[in-house]
Design a protein around this motif. Sequence first.
Motif, PDB file in Angstrom:
ATOM      1  N   UNK A 167      38.816  45.667  45.207  1.00  0.00           N
ATOM      2  CA  UNK A 167      38.394  44.358  44.719  1.00  0.00           C
ATOM      3  C   UNK A 167      38.682  44.210  43.235  1.00  0.00           C
ATOM      4  N   UNK A 168      38.641  45.301  42.467  1.00  0.00           N
ATOM      5  CA  UNK A 168      38.981  45.209  41.052  1.00  0.00           C
ATOM      6  C   UNK A 168      40.446  44.819  40.879  1.00  0.00           C
ATOM      7  N   UNK A 169      41.318  45.439  41.666  1.00  0.00           N
ATOM      8  CA  UNK A 169      42.737  45.119  41.583  1.00  0.00           C
ATOM      9  C   UNK A 169      43.012  43.700  42.069  1.00  0.00           C
ATOM     10  N   UNK A 170      42.329  43.292  43.125  1.00  0.00           N
ATOM     11  CA  UNK A 170      42.509  41.939  43.652  1.00  0.00           C
ATOM     12  C   UNK A 170      42.047  40.896  42.641  1.00  0.00           C
ATOM     13  N   UNK A 171      40.934  41.167  41.950  1.00  0.00           N
ATOM     14  CA  UNK A 171      40.445  40.233  40.933  1.00  0.00           C
ATOM     15  C   UNK A 171      41.454  40.100  39.797  1.00  0.00           C
ATOM     16  N   UNK A 172      42.038  41.225  39.366  1.00  0.00           N
ATOM     17  CA  UNK A 172      43.051  41.165  38.316  1.00  0.00           C
ATOM     18  C   UNK A 172      44.255  40.354  38.768  1.00  0.00           C
ATOM     19  N   UNK A 173      44.710  40.581  39.999  1.00  0.00           N
ATOM     20  CA  UNK A 173      45.893  39.884  40.489  1.00  0.00           C
ATOM     21  C   UNK A 173      45.670  38.375  40.571  1.00  0.00           C
ATOM     22  N   UNK A 174      44.475  37.978  40.962  1.00  0.00           N
ATOM     23  CA  UNK A 174      44.148  36.549  41.020  1.00  0.00           C
ATOM     24  C   UNK A 174      44.024  35.973  39.612  1.00  0.00           C
ATOM     25  N   UNK A 175      43.721  36.839  38.648  1.00  0.00           N
ATOM     26  CA  UNK A 175      43.589  36.405  37.267  1.00  0.00           C
ATOM     27  C   UNK A 175      42.165  36.073  36.914  1.00  0.00           C
ATOM     28  N   UNK A 176      41.287  37.063  37.015  1.00  0.00           N
ATOM     29  CA  UNK A 176      39.882  36.837  36.717  1.00  0.00           C
ATOM     30  C   UNK A 176      39.362  37.918  35.782  1.00  0.00           C
ATOM     31  N   UNK A 177      38.497  37.500  34.867  1.00  0.00           N
ATOM     32  CA  UNK A 177      37.793  38.428  33.998  1.00  0.00           C
ATOM     33  C   UNK A 177      36.909  39.330  34.851  1.00  0.00           C
ATOM     34  N   UNK A 178      36.873  40.632  34.522  1.00  0.00           N
ATOM     35  CA  UNK A 178      36.114  41.595  35.313  1.00  0.00           C
ATOM     36  C   UNK A 178      35.098  42.302  34.417  1.00  0.00           C
ATOM     37  N   UNK A 179      33.843  42.312  34.863  1.00  0.00           N
ATOM     38  CA  UNK A 179      32.787  43.091  34.214  1.00  0.00           C
ATOM     39  C   UNK A 179      32.396  44.192  35.193  1.00  0.00           C
ATOM     40  N   UNK A 180      32.529  45.445  34.783  1.00  0.00           N
ATOM     41  CA  UNK A 180      32.378  46.558  35.722  1.00  0.00           C
ATOM     42  C   UNK A 180      31.657  47.723  35.072  1.00  0.00           C
ATOM     43  N   UNK A 181      31.144  48.606  35.903  1.00  0.00           N
ATOM     44  CA  UNK A 181      30.495  49.825  35.429  1.00  0.00           C
ATOM     45  C   UNK A 181      31.517  50.772  34.816  1.00  0.00           C
ATOM     46  N   UNK A 182      31.091  51.480  33.801  1.00  0.00           N
ATOM     47  CA  UNK A 182      31.947  52.472  33.157  1.00  0.00           C
ATOM     48  C   UNK A 182      31.852  53.787  33.929  1.00  0.00           C
ATOM     49  N   UNK A 183      32.598  53.860  35.033  1.00  0.00           N
ATOM     50  CA  UNK A 183      32.576  55.022  35.916  1.00  0.00           C
ATOM     51  C   UNK A 183      34.009  55.382  36.280  1.00  0.00           C
TER      52      UNK A 183
END
Length: 399
Positions: free
Chosen positions: A299-315
């Motif tokens: 889902x992180x990669x899909x969000x980037x491909x669609x062009x969306x800002x991502x807020x995620x855990x530092x893991x």
Amino acid sequence: MIDDRLTAGPSAESGLQDRPLRVLHVAQPTTGGVAGYLVQALAAQRDRGWRVVVACPPDGVLPQEAPEHGVPVLPWQAGRAPGMSTLDEARELRRIISALGPDVIHLHSSKAGLAGRLPGVAGGRPVLFQPHGWSWLTSGGALARASTRWERWAARGTDAIVCVGEGERLQGVAKGIRDRLWTIRNGVDLSRFLPADEQERRLARERLSLSADVRLVVCVGRVTRQKGQDLLLDAWDRVAASCPDAELALVGSGDMLEELRHRGGQRVRFVPEVADPRDWLAAADVVAIPSRWEGLPLVALEALAVGRSVVASRIPGLIEVVTSEVGALVSSGDSADLARALMLRLRGPGLAASEAQAARVRAQEFDVAETHRQLCALTLAVAMGTVGAPALDSPVPVT
């Protein structure tokens, strides 16, 4: 680099008795990221001309979509957790393997990795194992220690272990699993997950019956402790108080859904699991991924491909994907830190918009076509017995 050097020599795919390679994939999860990964991998190997079969439980996305790509599905009844039923699951898997006679067995996630690597199950055939998140991460104490001991022991009889990211490989190394780890990063289908401009955002919201003016945070994934939606709801109390035009959409199902539904609070939507998340990603202003642990989430990669800002855990797994140009990494388990990062983007849409542009560029580094090329090369090398050992102190470079 995993490339054709792994399979160099007079024997290539035609060397396997002049017939297509036979690969059996085995998985207990039939929804979520593992299922999405497998559907794409199965299709890529089938398109290569290989005879590919998947054994999995009969419900979920995986057994529904695999046949659409010409991949037969064999029912394998298996529960998520280990227990008394595991021996029966292993016996059934041994029967499937014996009847099918695959050249390679590719085990996905913890349960298949357990049942498929018990003594006698694989029948001496080459085995690939792909944890999609190590088993010891799901528990603590004595169970985590037992899982670690098992993974170390089972690794010795595994021809290759595929890590979906460098963080996952390093976690294995830290636990003493070293000489069979190959890094093949997850990828995204860039022909399917296309950048969504403002018009696409508006159209997606119309299809989802969402207001065009709302500031929308979307979290897509199984509703479980791993994925951290409880942390996101803790953060949302602060966000909702500060951003009166914001809404949160939790898209997915899972064992924590009913518990969290009662804590929904202000302006929170609970949306059933979807087979295709593109509309929800396109509708979002920010995509939140508050996971406690991951391999390398699709889902992180899909969000980037669609062009969306991502807020995620530092893991591990997310720090390989989310940079300061495309979003923010927040302290794992820190709902206050998560709230601050979300509010910064909801109050300042210009920041989210600039991160969205950078996200589209970043996504180009994770083309799933390269993922599949490397996975096919490694699978063929395992079948031919030419896989060798990767370097102990570095991942497999990805180009």
